[in-house]
Design an enzyme around this catalytic site. Structure first.
Site, mmCIF file in Angstrom:
data_model
loop_
_atom_site.group_PDB
_atom_site.id
_atom_site.type_symbol
_atom_site.label_atom_id
_atom_site.label_comp_id
_atom_site.label_asym_id
_atom_site.label_seq_id
_atom_site.Cartn_x
_atom_site.Cartn_y
_atom_site.Cartn_z
ATOM 1 N N HIS A 256 6.626 -26.788 -0.747
ATOM 2 C CA HIS A 256 5.941 -28.412 -1.189
ATOM 3 C C HIS A 256 4.707 -27.841 -2.494
ATOM 4 O O HIS A 256 3.964 -28.441 -3.143
ATOM 5 C CB HIS A 256 5.522 -29.192 -0.653
ATOM 6 N N GLU B 146 0.295 -1.320 0.138
ATOM 7 C CA GLU B 146 -0.002 -0.215 -0.046
ATOM 8 C C GLU B 146 1.216 1.332 0.235
ATOM 9 O O GLU B 146 0.514 2.306 -0.239
ATOM 10 C CB GLU B 146 -0.857 -0.007 1.270
ATOM 11 N N LYS C 6 -14.230 1.332 -4.400
ATOM 12 C CA LYS C 6 -15.307 1.161 -2.603
ATOM 13 C C LYS C 6 -16.523 2.105 -3.306
ATOM 14 O O LYS C 6 -17.291 1.928 -3.262
ATOM 15 C CB LYS C 6 -14.818 2.534 -1.646
HETATM 16 O O1 PA5 Z 1 -3.801 0.912 6.334
HETATM 17 C C1 PA5 Z 1 -4.779 1.895 6.143
HETATM 18 O O2 PA5 Z 1 -4.571 3.134 5.959
HETATM 19 C C2 PA5 Z 1 -5.259 1.448 5.540
HETATM 20 O O3 PA5 Z 1 -5.497 -0.345 5.594
HETATM 21 C C3 PA5 Z 1 -6.526 1.486 6.306
HETATM 22 O O4 PA5 Z 1 -6.085 0.696 8.125
HETATM 23 C C4 PA5 Z 1 -7.902 0.402 6.373
HETATM 24 O O5 PA5 Z 1 -8.838 0.766 4.909
HETATM 25 C C5 PA5 Z 1 -9.255 0.791 7.266
HETATM 26 O O6 PA5 Z 1 -9.152 1.976 7.423
HETATM 27 P P1 PA5 Z 1 -10.345 2.928 8.997
HETATM 28 O O7 PA5 Z 1 -8.980 2.135 10.005
HETATM 29 O O8 PA5 Z 1 -10.435 3.936 7.987
HETATM 30 O O9 PA5 Z 1 -11.599 1.331 8.937
#
Ligand code: PA5
Length: 427
Positions: free
Chosen positions: A299, A278, A413
């Protein structure tokens, strides 16, 4: 201290190829230290092992004790950075087989109707608490899960008692969860505003579930504090790791496989995949983070790694001292032919497999980085989390991307909300 060894890359990279990356990395160090780079409003994690809120830490420990007193299960509701760190630490540090302590159950990290139905049935006659973790407070997966479990909590407990089973971890200033928590008077913990989810494991996001599982969070923070100090040095393991992986990427090695020979660390790899994937995967750039647990996956994935396309490199998490070991017994009939190992320990065999595999893969054209961890305990995990966070921030800046945003996550989303006819998405 964590050690990074990348001797094998001499076979794959020339010195000037490494030195070119060193120039960008040195700039990345300055960018991170000056706190003036892209995403600099999300650097709360950098000093957090020193600046964390001591009163909140005390409340976290008290809440963990309360949960252990009145609950058989704690359901940790969150997705992405709001659950992977806690899941990684608890998987790494808890015994494989135990019925002791509070059972930590993770939910709200998928939209599986089967999981949620079975969870609701499982919790039906149990004393349980929920820790809802969402920085935004609006993420669909955890919100949906909380709704279902909230109904169950209301049926299970009287009004006053019921509040004691709900713990929210959310943004300090804004968001739907914050509003609900304030209105209803639930116990609330903070996701610092300047900390993204994937950099938040050492805040209340990770610490409340981890403490509830009986893990020493003081030790974990001590490890992170030591990493904070050690990794400030000019030449340090986070710098070395960022340097080598970026040099390999530039040379065409586009996939990094995180490997461990201890299945308990498989969720460390899942956490690492989110952190790096990310943070780096943007502007059509970035190493693709993958993972394997060995020897299990030798394996299944071993063939590809040994002889498939040569665009892979490996990062091996090596544990110096294992938690438990046992000797292989002698068998007088020796029908399985294993007596040549009698009296040797199982960890000796595992470590030999590790050494043999590394050599075979390097010989087969797969560069390897070895990260050694003295042992898997709370202190070293705290250190490891911070090490990877720092290496990731440096890597991202070296690659010239903003390592602290995730604009691409919104695309699915939006489509989903249109299809689900969420108000405001009609067009
Ligand atoms: O690293 C990040 O920012 C994301 O993975 C969020 O943690 C994830 O999308 C969850 O978001 P939130 O904590 O707002 O529910």
């Amino acid at each position: 201290m964590i050690k990074v060894n990348a001797e094998s890359i001499e076979k794959f990279l020339k010195e000037d190829e490494i030195n070119k990356i060193r120039e960008s990395l040195d700039k990345a160090v300055i960018t991170l230290e000056s706190k003036e780079g892209e995403g600099s409003d999300f650097l709360g994690w950098v000093d957090y092992p020193i600046t964390y809120d001591k009163n909140e830490l005390k409340r976290i420990k008290e809440a963990a004790l309360t949960i252990n007193r009145h609950s058989e299960c704690l359901v940790v509701i969150g997705i992405g950075g709001s659950y992977l760190g806690a899941k990684a630490a608890i998987s790494a540090l808890s015994p494989y087989f135990t019925k002791e302590g509070v059972e930590i159950i993770f939910a709200g990290n998928s939209i599986s109707s089967t999981y949620l139905s079975e969870l609701r049935d499982y919790l039906f006659d149990k004393d349980f608490s929920v820790n809802v973790i969402s920085k935004s407070g609006t993420t669909t997966e955890p919100a949906l899960t909380y709704r279902v479990l909230f109904e169950l909590l209301k049926k299970r407990y009287m009004k006053e008692e019921f509040k004691e089973h709900i713990f929210f971890t959310t943004d300090k200033e804004k968001g739907a969860l914050r509003e609900i928590g304030l209105k209803e008077g639930y116990e609330m913990f903070t996701v610092p505003s300047d900390m993204g989810g994937r950099y938040s494991v050492l805040s209340a996001v990770g610490l409340l579930p981890i403490a509830s599982a009986g893990i020493d969070i003081d030790k974990m923070l001590e490890g992170a504090r030591d990493a904070f100090k050690d990794l400030k040095e000019k030449q340090n393991p986070a710098y070395d790791y960022a340097l080598v992986r970026n040099a390999l990427y530039k040379k065409g090695y586009k996939i990094e496989i995180m490997e461990s020979y201890e299945p308990k660390l498989s969720f460390i790899s899942e956490w690492w995949k989110q952190l790096f994937g990310e943070s780096e995967g943007k502007d059509h750039k970035g190493i693709f983070p993958a993972s394997c647990t060995f020897t299990t996956d030798l394996h299944s994935m071993g063939q590809y790694i040994q002889e498939g396309e040569r665009h892979l490199f490996e990062t091996r998490l090596h544990i110096e001292e294992v938690k438990a070991d046992l000797d292989i017994p002698f068998d007088k009939d020796n029908l399985d032919g294993l007596n040549y190992l009698a009296g040797k320990s199982v960890d000796y065999v595992n470590k030999t497999a590790e050494e043999a595999t590394a050599k075979a893969h390097i010989d087969g054209g797969v560069p390897e980085i070895k990260i050694s961890i003295p042992k898997v305990d709370a202190y070293n995990l705290g250190y490891l989390f911070y090490f990877f966070e720092k290496a990731c921030a440096l890597s991202g800046y070296t690659l010239d991307v903003n390592p602290f945003n995730q604009p691409g996550v919104e695309a699915y989303k939006k489509n989903m909300f249109v299809l689900l006819k969420k108000p405001g998405y009609e067009e």
